[in-house]
Design an enzyme around this catalytic site. Structure first.
Site, short mmCIF file in Angstrom:
data_model
loop_
_atom_site.label_atom_id
_atom_site.label_comp_id
_atom_site.label_asym_id
_atom_site.label_seq_id
_atom_site.Cartn_x
_atom_site.Cartn_y
_atom_site.Cartn_z
N HIS B 326 11.41 -0.52 2.33
CA HIS B 326 11.65 -1.09 3.50
C HIS B 326 12.87 -0.24 4.37
O HIS B 326 13.17 -0.40 5.58
CB HIS B 326 12.41 -2.65 3.48
CG HIS B 326 11.20 -3.45 2.91
ND1 HIS B 326 10.97 -3.83 1.72
CD2 HIS B 326 10.29 -4.22 3.84
CE1 HIS B 326 9.96 -4.61 1.42
NE2 HIS B 326 9.70 -4.85 3.12
N GLY B 327 13.66 0.31 3.60
CA GLY B 327 14.68 1.03 4.45
C GLY B 327 15.91 1.57 3.54
O GLY B 327 16.09 1.06 2.46
#
Lengths: 305, 482
Positions: B326-327
């Site tokens: 996701h990051g």
């Protein structure tokens, strides 16, 4: 494929009709009066128009002078009120207009309102000159926000639909009625206008004026104010004018205007509940108009005495 | 250019008419159109990102052919491709995160290190298209598909505009063959696609966008909120994230159907899952199945000698990668690790891979035990989303410590009560609709079997009116940032 296209077309037509009906019945968008340029090249509303603001119960009416507000004129005791959408006040019943409130508080005077959204400082001064010739008011109240000054200067930002002043040429640049046909279509097809307001394609352009009006800048550009005030004091009679500044206007601006000998009043909304119609609409509600009116009437009474 | 925008509507109508009129019966030309439209769509967001997409597509196209043609060196080419994909992700997405984390680590042990961050633009959808590229190469290596010689089909698969920004992450063996077969106008499929698009729009604009303002305003003022308020907001954020992402996925799948292409399903009513394993089988399915196939299963095989410990290890690594996907933020690492931990009881009890059908009683309701498990899973997920949404782990901990305090038993306070009631009502109606239609792909699927034209059209009109009249302020899709 053909069946699909026919179905889609019929569906879109039917939904649009139903949508138009819904928007009209529930008054989900405001009726917007059509404008024209008068002989002084000032934008006014075509006389005889009437309509409703969003969800309003009371109609607005354009008076014979081409404005939306009060038009009471009595020789020697008329006070004119000039300003932008706050004075136009299309979002509230006419009983909440500054003119109506001031009439209640100072019954000896009559009030004439000249308000229209988009009026800049320099246009307000120009209107005051015209009104001086036409109705000769005793005093002229001009309601102003910081943005009205910045929007006045052509060299700062060009707004072709607003009257501006070119500082370089020391010349008034008159407004044009922009995209009149498009606007007529947009305002008449209510569903289209509803969608336009709900999903604005040109959001920045649409809201620019309001943002300037409602935000207080940390550092004011003094040259904007001195340039405008120099021009105004050289070309207009400022004696009858009273500048009523919106709450939160920088006090430096008021002090600067004072130096030119113009009477000023800075409205104060601190320690009070919100004057705004809603979080999204920064215009004054009836409550806000009443509070502003009370403060203006106090100042006016002192002046009259 | 997001799906619920005026510019996309114009773009979509033009592509639709070109696709089905001048290019009717011309498969290759239709693919060219889709490819051109996809690059235009992608470049419209930021044209600077187009070269990376194009270059990586060209490289993987040739790597695919080389992998298939050189049996001796196929492992080398596959490894090269996978490493290249990982490098793209590491450089564009994670470089600054690693530099910063190492600098912080060194600083914490007294070595003063200055972490200068690189000014890198993160290409939109990089996680999605890179996973597609890697997937293609692995599938070629495994012999599950043949390396395509049709560059246009391959490039369209990678860049297909409905899915490039936020998925679903289609597999090459299901998508590329569709691009190579004739696609004629299929009335039922197109109408079904339109319906799914409408349902996605409703989810996004009416539920997710309306929730967004309320949730963000509370998140900006956590210290002044009671535990009860924060708990409600956390639960509402679960609904927001789901409706935002599944709304997008429905729109993407719907648009795909309109062009005659079937896109992988991304959600299967995840909020009715009875344990976390079931939840992850139903949530962001295209990502979880990708990670299961290419990470979990190989790891599980590698650790098979370790027995249950091996499975736990494989799951935790897999879930940390899910989080990190996701990051570049420690919150996502913690989010993934937390979910990994939630699997442990299921592994120990041996229920992790068991799939039991959800049974309902004669009133259409689940048993009390199943209901309790559904609520429990939802709460566990909701807690994890606090970590997911927070900017830092410490903010998440502050939030959660308030939720687990006595103030959770106080009456919640909201500045705009009407709005909170409104969005809660929307959320309730949405969940009930999902429950009633849980066996379908989406709520309004197969309407023609149940309703006549008059009622169908009435329902569409009501949905459109709800979207227009009650839609919230336009918000960016949450998963665009990933």
């Amino acid at each position: 494929m053909i069946r699909f296209l026919i179905n889609v077309t019929l569906f879109v037509m039917f939904t649009s009709l139903l949508g138009e009906l819904t928007v009209r019945v529930f008054k989900l968008v405001p009726d917007i009066p059509e404008r024209y340029l008068d002989r002084h090249k000032i934008q006014k509303f075509k006389q005889g128009q009437s309509g409703y603001y969003t969800r309003a119960n009371e109609k607005w009416n354009v008076n014979k002078y081409g404005w939306l507000g009060l038009d009471n004129i009595e020789k020697g005791s008329t006070i004119s009120i000039i300003g932008d959408s706050f004075i136009e006040n299309i979002m509230n019943p006419i009983s909440c207009n500054q003119g109506s409130i001031l009439k209640q508080l100072i019954p000896d005077y009559s009030f004439f309102e000249a308000g229209r959204s988009g009026i800049t400082f320099i246009e307000a001064i120009e209107i005051s000159r015209i009104l001086d010739d036409e109705i000769n008011p005793k005093y002229q109240l001009i309601y102003l926000g910081e943005g009205d000054f910045y929007e006045s200067i052509y060299e700062k930002n060009i707004y072709s639909d607003r009257l501006q002043l070119s500082i370089a040429e020391q010349k008034i640049i008159y407004a044009k009625i922009k995209s009149a046909k498009f606007k007529k279509i947009l305002y008449n097809i209510k569903l289209l206008y509803f969608l336009y307001l709900k999903y604005p394609i040109f959001v920045e352009k649409q809201n620019k004026g309001e943002v300037l009006e409602s935000t207080k800048s940390d550092n004011i550009d003094a040259s904007v104010f001195t340039d405008l005030l120099d021009y105004s004091s050289n070309n207009y009679n400022l004696n009858k004018l009273i500048f009523v500044f919106h709450p939160n206007t920088d006090e430096q601006i008021v002090e600067l205007v004072d130096k030119y000998g113009v009477k000023t009043l800075l409205l104060n909304s601190s320690n009070d509940k919100s004057w705004e119609v809603s979080k999204k609409d920064k215009h004054w509600s009836c409550y806000g108009n009443n509070q502003a009116g009370k403060q203006v009437s106090k100042a006016l009474k002192k002046l009259v005495e | 250019m997001i799906f619920n925008s005026f510019s996309f509507s114009i773009f979509f109508i033009i592509v639709f008419f070109l696709y089905y009129f001048p290019l009717k019966n011309k498969t290759k030309a239709q693919n060219w159109l889709l490819l051109f439209a996809s690059y235009f769509f992608y470049g419209f967001a930021d044209w600077r990102m187009v070269p990376l997409l194009l270059v990586s597509t060209i490289i993987f196209y040739f790597l695919g052919i080389l992998t298939q043609n050189n049996l001796k060196k196929s492992s080398f080419f596959t490894t090269l491709g996978v490493l290249l994909g990982i490098c793209f992700l590491l450089y564009f997405k994670y470089l600054n995160f690693f530099i910063e984390s190492f600098a912080n680590l060194f600083n914490s042990i007294g070595l003063n290190v200055n972490s200068g961050a690189f000014d890198i633009i993160i290409p939109l959808g990089i996680s999605f298209f890179t996973f597609r590229l890697i997937s293609y190469l692995i599938e070629v290596k495994r012999g599950q598909i043949e390396a395509t010689r049709d560059f246009v089909s391959f490039a369209t698969y990678i860049a297909f505009f409905p899915t490039i920004m936020s998925g679903p992450i289609d597999r090459p063996n299901s998508f590329i063959p569709q691009l190579q077969t004739k696609r004629l106008f299929n009335y039922n499929l197109v109408v079904n696609g339109c319906r799914q698009l409408l349902w996605g729009l409703l989810q996004k604009m009416v539920i997710a966008d309306n929730l967004s303002d309320i949730i963000n305003s509370i998140w900006q003022d956590i210290p002044n909120q009671s535990g009860s308020t924060l708990l409600i907001i956390a639960a509402l954020y679960s609904i927001q994230l789901y409706t935002d992402f599944s709304g997008y996925s429905h729109m993407a799948i719907g648009i795909g159907k309109i062009f005659g292409l079937k896109i992988t399903k991304n959600f299967n009513m995840p909020y009715f899952s009875r344990n976390i394993a079931e939840f992850w089988r139903n949530w962001h399915m295209s990502l979880t199945s990708w990670l299961t196939d290419y990470i979990f299963i190989p790891l599980n095989i590698k650790f098979r000698n370790l027995g249950r410990t091996g499975i736990i290890l494989a799951i935790i690594i897999n879930m940390v990668l899910v989080g990190l996907w996701h990051g570049p933020n420690w919150t996502f690492v913690v989010f993934g690790f937390y979910h990994g931990l939630l699997f442990i009881p299921l592994i120990i009890s041996g229920t992790i891979f068991k799939k039991k059908k959800l049974k309902v009683n004669r009133y259409g309701l689940p048993s009390f035990f199943d209901f309790f498990k559904i609520i429990g899973t939802f709460l566990l997920w909701t807690i994890s989303l606090v970590i997911f949404k927070a900017e830092t782990v410490s903010i998440a901990l502050d939030y959660l410590s308030e939720v687990f305090s006595l103030s959770t038993f106080s009456f919640p306070k909201f500045t705009d009560v009407n709005n909170i009631i409104k969005v809660s009502m929307f959320s309730m109606v949405f969940i009930i609709s999902e429950w009633l239609t849980r066996k379908k792909e989406f709520v309004t699927e197969d309407l023609e079997l149940k309703l006549n034209k008059f009622f169908r059209w009435s329902l569409y009109i009501v949905m459109i009116f709800i979207i227009i009249m009650l839609g919230g302020n336009e918000q960016a899709y949450i998963y665009f940032q990933f």
